[in-house]
Design an enzyme around this catalytic site. Structure first.
Site, PDB file in Angstrom:
ATOM      1  N   ASN A  11       0.825  -1.218   0.000  1.00  0.00           N
ATOM      2  CA  ASN A  11       0.000   0.000   0.000  1.00  0.00           C
ATOM      3  C   ASN A  11       0.851   1.256   0.000  1.00  0.00           C
ATOM      4  OD1 ASN A  11      -2.309  -1.573   0.363  1.00  0.00           O
ATOM      5  ND2 ASN A  11      -2.292  -1.333   2.595  1.00  0.00           N
ATOM      6  N   GLY A  41       1.969  -6.707   3.898  1.00  0.00           N
ATOM      7  CA  GLY A  41       2.921  -7.592   3.228  1.00  0.00           C
ATOM      8  C   GLY A  41       4.238  -6.883   2.957  1.00  0.00           C
ATOM      9  N   ASN A 183      -3.590 -10.247  17.647  1.00  0.00           N
ATOM     10  CA  ASN A 183      -3.676  -9.621  18.961  1.00  0.00           C
ATOM     11  C   ASN A 183      -4.912 -10.224  19.635  1.00  0.00           C
ATOM     12  OD1 ASN A 183      -5.941  -8.234  18.004  1.00  0.00           O
ATOM     13  ND2 ASN A 183      -4.751  -6.408  17.468  1.00  0.00           N
ATOM     14  N   THR A 213       0.226 -10.930  20.149  1.00  0.00           N
ATOM     15  CA  THR A 213       0.858  -9.632  20.419  1.00  0.00           C
ATOM     16  C   THR A 213      -0.007  -8.860  21.407  1.00  0.00           C
ATOM     17  OG1 THR A 213      -0.216  -8.712  18.456  1.00  0.00           O
ATOM     18  CG2 THR A 213       2.026  -9.524  18.181  1.00  0.00           C
ATOM     19  N   GLY A 215       0.645  -5.393  22.387  1.00  0.00           N
ATOM     20  CA  GLY A 215       1.034  -3.982  22.381  1.00  0.00           C
ATOM     21  C   GLY A 215       2.292  -3.751  23.196  1.00  0.00           C
ATOM     22  N   ALA A 216       2.321  -2.643  23.938  1.00  0.00           N
ATOM     23  CA  ALA A 216       3.506  -2.284  24.713  1.00  0.00           C
ATOM     24  C   ALA A 216       3.812  -3.301  25.812  1.00  0.00           C
ATOM     25  CB  ALA A 216       3.304  -0.897  25.328  1.00  0.00           C
ATOM     26  N   GLY A 244       3.171  -4.364  14.428  1.00  0.00           N
ATOM     27  CA  GLY A 244       2.796  -5.769  14.256  1.00  0.00           C
ATOM     28  C   GLY A 244       3.544  -6.404  13.091  1.00  0.00           C
ATOM     29  N   ASP A 245       3.734  -5.631  12.037  1.00  0.00           N
ATOM     30  CA  ASP A 245       4.455  -6.160  10.868  1.00  0.00           C
ATOM     31  C   ASP A 245       5.911  -6.466  11.231  1.00  0.00           C
ATOM     32  OD1 ASP A 245       2.160  -5.844   9.385  1.00  0.00           O
ATOM     33  OD2 ASP A 245       2.665  -3.784   8.845  1.00  0.00           O
ATOM     34  N   GLY A 278       5.823   6.627  10.498  1.00  0.00           N
ATOM     35  CA  GLY A 278       5.696   5.822   9.272  1.00  0.00           C
ATOM     36  C   GLY A 278       5.892   4.352   9.583  1.00  0.00           C
TER      37      GLY A 278
HETATM   38  O1  RIB Z   1       0.202  -2.787   9.460  1.00  0.00           O
HETATM   39  C1  RIB Z   1       0.337  -1.472   9.029  1.00  0.00           C
HETATM   40  C2  RIB Z   1      -0.153  -1.331   7.628  1.00  0.00           C
HETATM   41  O2  RIB Z   1      -1.535  -1.564   7.615  1.00  0.00           O
HETATM   42  C3  RIB Z   1       0.018   0.050   7.038  1.00  0.00           C
HETATM   43  O3  RIB Z   1       1.261   0.246   6.412  1.00  0.00           O
HETATM   44  C4  RIB Z   1      -1.155   0.176   6.104  1.00  0.00           C
HETATM   45  O4  RIB Z   1      -0.797   0.120   4.766  1.00  0.00           O
HETATM   46  C5  RIB Z   1      -2.084  -0.979   6.477  1.00  0.00           C
HETATM   47  O5  RIB Z   1      -2.064  -1.937   5.523  1.00  0.00           O
END
Ligand code: RIB
Length: 298
Positions: A11, A41, A183, A213, A215-216, A244-245, A278
């Site tokens: 995205n 992803g 989560n 997960t 969180g903090a 999370g990613d 970001g």
């Molecule tokens: O996990 C965060 C992501 O979720 C963001 O970057 C946004 O694109 C959404 O897909």
């Protein structure tokens, strides 16, 4: 070097920073705007690459102005984008994100991500067969998630399923995953359970091992027996987008070191990721993770 295949969304994140979140019908003046590369992803691919993995992305972009920069950003991190499809007459995925006080609100328009099909996964079957692990999330069609789970399972490649955004899934699908990484809220949705039910009870009931997960506060994990807790790491949170990613990517990268250590490193990496604006801004390199681990020893 850990070899990973990530099947998931890519995205463009349109990020507004504001003092607070607007109420329905309210217009607020924001403080700052930025467009950055995201998608669960793409983010997991980037976090894994920064942590030293050899990463291959299976995803889709549209034919708009965002498409090429999104691919270039992945390639610039050393990620193989040969299996990123370019879909005609389609927008790339976007996420409108508001950030306030370290928290976020996100609306995703899937665009080309909705056209990532099981065929695209099958086209990458050789890569998947040779991977140490596969990461998949749920911003792509469910049939594509299923195809990924089945293919990897058939080839004896462990899959980490990050069930976000959450939907109820059949137990049969969950059994194909090596780990699921929801989560607390996502775990209840995934299992079709009452959200007020204790998450440790839900973890025990899950048809596959859970890394939850929190969180903090860190993470909980369970393969069998009682769920174990890993404490979170103390940092100054600027933006939780992508935490999370980062967690999922680190879990996959460090899984060969055993689950407890992989979860600990994933918590440290996720904590570092929230210290910059970001989704990918704070994703760490291994030396930063090691430094945080050395600062907090439990
Ligand atoms: O996990 C965060 C992501 O979720 C963001 O970057 C946004 O694109 C959404 O897909």
């Amino acid at each position: 070097m850990t070899r990973l295949v990530v099947v998931g969304s890519i995205n463009m994140d349109l990020v507004t920073v504001a003092q607070r979140f607007p109420a329905p019908g309210e217009t607020l003046l924001g403080e700052r705007f930025l467009s950055v590369h995201g998608g669960k992803g793409g983010n997991q691919a980037v976090a894994a690459a920064r942590l030293g993995a050899d990463v291959h992305m299976v995803g889709a972009v549209g034919d708009d102005d965002f498409a090429q920069p999104l691919c270039d950003a992945l390639a610039a991190e050393g990620i193989d984008v040969e299996h990123v499809a370019h879909i005609d007459d389609c927008s790339s995925g976007t996420a409108s994100i508001t950030v306030s006080g370290g928290e976020n609100q996100i609306i995703v328009v899937p665009g080309a991500n909705a056209q990532l099909t099981p065929r695209h996964v099958m086209n990458a079957q050789d890569l998947i067969s040779r991977a140490d692990a596969v990461l998949v999330q749920m911003e792509i069609p469910l049939e594509t998630v299923e195809a990924t789970l089945r293919l990897a399972h058939d080839r004896h490649v462990p899959v980490i399923l990050n069930p976000a955004p959450a939907q109820r899934l059949q137990a049969e699908w969950l059994q194909l995953a090596r780990y699921i990484t929801p989560n607390q809220h996502e775990l209840a949705i995934l299992l079709g359970a009452d959200p007020s039910e204790d998450f440790r009870a839900l973890m025990r009931r899950s048809p596959c091992p859970v890394v939850l997960t929190h969180g903090a506060e860190g993470a909980w994990f369970r393969e069998e027996g009682e769920p174990q807790h890993q404490r979170g790491f103390n940092v100054e949170a600027v933006d939780s987008t992508g935490a999370g990613d980062t967690f999922n990517a680190a879990l996959a990268v460090f899984l060969h070191e055993g689950l407890p250590l992989a979860v600990r490193k994933a918590c440290a990496a996720a904590a570092l990721s929230v210290t910059r604006l970001g989704a990918r801004g704070g994703m760490p390199h291994p030396a930063e993770v090691d430094a945080l681990l050395a600062r907090q020893r439990d």
